[in-house]
Design a protein around this motif. Sequence first.
Motif, PDB file in Angstrom:
ATOM      1  N   LEU A 288       0.809  -1.228   0.000  1.00 52.18           N
ATOM      2  CA  LEU A 288       0.000   0.000   0.000  1.00 52.18           C
ATOM      3  C   LEU A 288       0.845   1.282   0.000  1.00 52.18           C
ATOM      4  N   PRO A 289       1.875   1.412   0.866  1.00 50.20           N
ATOM      5  CA  PRO A 289       2.666   2.651   0.830  1.00 50.20           C
ATOM      6  C   PRO A 289       3.288   2.917  -0.537  1.00 50.20           C
ATOM      7  N   THR A 290       3.791   1.873  -1.201  1.00 48.91           N
ATOM      8  CA  THR A 290       4.399   2.058  -2.529  1.00 48.91           C
ATOM      9  C   THR A 290       3.367   2.556  -3.528  1.00 48.91           C
ATOM     10  N   ILE A 291       2.178   1.967  -3.521  1.00 53.60           N
ATOM     11  CA  ILE A 291       1.136   2.369  -4.476  1.00 53.60           C
ATOM     12  C   ILE A 291       0.644   3.777  -4.160  1.00 53.60           C
ATOM     13  N   ILE A 292       0.480   4.106  -2.896  1.00 51.82           N
ATOM     14  CA  ILE A 292       0.003   5.448  -2.534  1.00 51.82           C
ATOM     15  C   ILE A 292       1.014   6.510  -2.952  1.00 51.82           C
ATOM     16  N   ILE A 293       2.285   6.264  -2.666  1.00 51.70           N
ATOM     17  CA  ILE A 293       3.315   7.261  -3.002  1.00 51.70           C
ATOM     18  C   ILE A 293       3.420   7.455  -4.510  1.00 51.70           C
ATOM     19  N   SER A 294       3.446   6.364  -5.270  1.00 54.31           N
ATOM     20  CA  SER A 294       3.544   6.482  -6.733  1.00 54.31           C
ATOM     21  C   SER A 294       2.283   7.092  -7.327  1.00 54.31           C
ATOM     22  N   SER A 295       1.127   6.788  -6.770  1.00 56.94           N
ATOM     23  CA  SER A 295      -0.121   7.369  -7.276  1.00 56.94           C
ATOM     24  C   SER A 295      -0.180   8.861  -6.989  1.00 56.94           C
ATOM     25  N   ARG A 296       0.264   9.267  -5.836  1.00 55.68           N
ATOM     26  CA  ARG A 296       0.292  10.707  -5.529  1.00 55.68           C
ATOM     27  C   ARG A 296       1.256  11.444  -6.454  1.00 55.68           C
ATOM     28  N   ALA A 297       2.388  10.827  -6.737  1.00 52.29           N
ATOM     29  CA  ALA A 297       3.335  11.460  -7.668  1.00 52.29           C
ATOM     30  C   ALA A 297       2.714  11.588  -9.057  1.00 52.29           C
ATOM     31  N   ALA A 298       1.965  10.571  -9.486  1.00 54.62           N
ATOM     32  CA  ALA A 298       1.314  10.642 -10.792  1.00 54.62           C
ATOM     33  C   ALA A 298       0.237  11.712 -10.821  1.00 54.62           C
ATOM     34  N   ILE A 299      -0.503  11.872  -9.734  1.00 54.50           N
ATOM     35  CA  ILE A 299      -1.536  12.908  -9.673  1.00 54.50           C
ATOM     36  C   ILE A 299      -0.908  14.295  -9.678  1.00 54.50           C
ATOM     37  N   LYS A 300       0.201  14.450  -8.950  1.00 52.02           N
ATOM     38  CA  LYS A 300       0.888  15.749  -8.943  1.00 52.02           C
ATOM     39  C   LYS A 300       1.408  16.137 -10.312  1.00 52.02           C
ATOM     40  N   ALA A 301       1.735  15.125 -11.131  1.00 55.30           N
ATOM     41  CA  ALA A 301       2.290  15.417 -12.460  1.00 55.30           C
ATOM     42  C   ALA A 301       1.249  15.947 -13.440  1.00 55.30           C
ATOM     43  N   VAL A 302      -0.035  15.812 -13.111  1.00 58.88           N
ATOM     44  CA  VAL A 302      -1.078  16.349 -13.997  1.00 58.88           C
ATOM     45  C   VAL A 302      -1.070  17.874 -13.885  1.00 58.88           C
ATOM     46  N   PRO A 303      -0.979  18.618 -14.997  1.00 60.36           N
ATOM     47  CA  PRO A 303      -0.896  20.088 -14.934  1.00 60.36           C
ATOM     48  C   PRO A 303      -2.131  20.701 -14.268  1.00 60.36           C
ATOM     49  N   PRO A 304      -1.952  21.738 -13.453  1.00 60.68           N
ATOM     50  CA  PRO A 304      -3.112  22.401 -12.834  1.00 60.68           C
ATOM     51  C   PRO A 304      -4.076  22.982 -13.862  1.00 60.68           C
ATOM     52  N   SER A 305      -3.584  23.285 -15.040  1.00 58.94           N
ATOM     53  CA  SER A 305      -4.470  23.852 -16.060  1.00 58.94           C
ATOM     54  C   SER A 305      -5.589  22.890 -16.441  1.00 58.94           C
ATOM     55  N   ILE A 306      -5.348  21.581 -16.341  1.00 53.38           N
ATOM     56  CA  ILE A 306      -6.399  20.603 -16.633  1.00 53.38           C
ATOM     57  C   ILE A 306      -7.540  20.754 -15.628  1.00 53.38           C
ATOM     58  N   ARG A 307      -7.194  20.870 -14.367  1.00 53.96           N
ATOM     59  CA  ARG A 307      -8.214  21.033 -13.337  1.00 53.96           C
ATOM     60  C   ARG A 307      -8.950  22.353 -13.506  1.00 53.96           C
ATOM     61  N   GLU A 308      -8.187  23.421 -13.753  1.00 51.94           N
ATOM     62  CA  GLU A 308      -8.800  24.741 -13.886  1.00 51.94           C
ATOM     63  C   GLU A 308      -9.733  24.807 -15.082  1.00 51.94           C
ATOM     64  N   ALA A 309      -9.341  24.189 -16.194  1.00 47.73           N
ATOM     65  CA  ALA A 309     -10.197  24.200 -17.374  1.00 47.73           C
ATOM     66  C   ALA A 309     -11.486  23.416 -17.126  1.00 47.73           C
ATOM     67  N   ALA A 310     -11.371  22.278 -16.459  1.00 47.72           N
ATOM     68  CA  ALA A 310     -12.566  21.468 -16.183  1.00 47.72           C
ATOM     69  C   ALA A 310     -13.506  22.193 -15.228  1.00 47.72           C
ATOM     70  N   MET A 311     -12.968  22.817 -14.193  1.00 48.31           N
ATOM     71  CA  MET A 311     -13.818  23.544 -13.253  1.00 48.31           C
ATOM     72  C   MET A 311     -14.406  24.788 -13.891  1.00 48.31           C
ATOM     73  N   GLY A 312     -13.674  25.396 -14.828  1.00 51.95           N
ATOM     74  CA  GLY A 312     -14.206  26.550 -15.542  1.00 51.95           C
ATOM     75  C   GLY A 312     -15.392  26.211 -16.416  1.00 51.95           C
ATOM     76  N   LEU A 313     -15.451  24.936 -16.849  1.00 53.14           N
ATOM     77  CA  LEU A 313     -16.588  24.489 -17.656  1.00 53.14           C
ATOM     78  C   LEU A 313     -17.746  23.983 -16.791  1.00 53.14           C
ATOM     79  N   GLY A 314     -17.604  24.080 -15.460  1.00 55.65           N
ATOM     80  CA  GLY A 314     -18.711  23.720 -14.578  1.00 55.65           C
ATOM     81  C   GLY A 314     -18.610  22.353 -13.962  1.00 55.65           C
ATOM     82  N   ALA A 315     -17.486  21.645 -14.105  1.00 58.01           N
ATOM     83  CA  ALA A 315     -17.355  20.316 -13.512  1.00 58.01           C
ATOM     84  C   ALA A 315     -17.178  20.418 -12.008  1.00 58.01           C
ATOM     85  N   SER A 316     -17.752  19.458 -11.299  1.00 61.16           N
ATOM     86  CA  SER A 316     -17.579  19.400  -9.858  1.00 61.16           C
ATOM     87  C   SER A 316     -16.192  18.860  -9.527  1.00 61.16           C
TER      88      SER A 316
END
Length: 422
Positions: A288-316
Amino acid sequence: MSKTTEQVRQSLAKRYRAEKRFRAFGIASIAFGLLALLLLFTDIIGKGHTAFFEHYIQMEVTFDADTLGIDDATNQDQLNFANYDGVIRNALRERFPQVQSRGQKRELYSLISTGAGYPLRDMLASHPALLGQTRTLWLLADDDVDQYFKADRQGREDSRLTPEQKAWLTSLDDNGQVKKEFNASFFTSGDSREPELAGIWGAVCGSFFTMLVTLLLSFPIGVAAAIYLEEFAPRNRFTDFIEVNINNLAAVPSIIFGLLGLAIFIGLFGMPRSVPLVGGIVLTLMTLPTIIISSRAAIKAVPPSIREAAMGLGASPMQVVLHHVMPLAMPGMLTGAIIGMAQALGETAPLLMIGMVAFIVDVPAGPVDPATVLPVQIYLWADSPEQSFVALTSAAIMVLLAFLIAMNTLAVFLRKRLERRW
């Protein structure tokens, strides 16, 4: 000016020499590591390749009803308890009629494996008309005979065969009554006290069920924990405490998780020992610790602009995570999961603590059947006194290394195939 230039040149020359030494040390370290790896693989393959072959001895076997002790070849109970060793011994005495003393007969009978009677039972069950007939059959040789033919027969002082046994084998070999075949039973049989009958299929099935339980538990829990900690958890002392402990758990020795499984799942919950279900739960805690750490690193690698664009279009926030962040982070999550599973596949210590070191002959049919796993099987064979188990141990290591290399190759392929660059 010339003096300053000379000092600069000397300084640069000194720096270049230091850089060359550093490169030389790096190349030497890599070369030493590759040499050690080459020596390791050479030693394992050199000892283990002989386990993929086994020797058979040709005999004229008569399915004598009186010797077998059966009168109905269609009766399964009679077939199961028939004296197949008796007809094999009769065949050996007919081949070597000069053997008369009890001691010599005992040595003669030991040339054939104690498991050679099982194929005779299957033949008689499939063809009941064989009862009373004589057939030319290839019988599995004993492990000492197998070792004798595999090694150099000239001057072997460590052979357990007597001079009479070697003379009989030489006579059989000269008459073309000895052959070497691929050891299919190594991949299709479970464990056995006899090296020539032992196989890894039971351990492979045990590893499969254990890894299946580990994957079904660790991947969704690890990904969910990573998403919560990275996307939804508030930044406070409690979450900082959780993050620190996750990082610490990744460095905890694996045997500690085995002690935890022994105390909680077996001692407190009363779950059975030596079953893939408990082994999978214990390995889930470890990965579990290995999967959690690697998954968090993968999530951090997603650019913030993806989140901002989705929320700008009204996504929860949940839609942003499920529809945009997770698909982009999934390659890194899968890579971390595969690496964690590969680490769990090679673990031995935590499984020893929960009793998966038991001698299991039957091949498990499910995650709640008694079983062992490949690393523990290797441990058991390495501790066996018979010389033939040395080759089996090395062969099992080769199979385990093949699985580990395949899993790591799959992780690299998924990362290269699915990753996206921004």
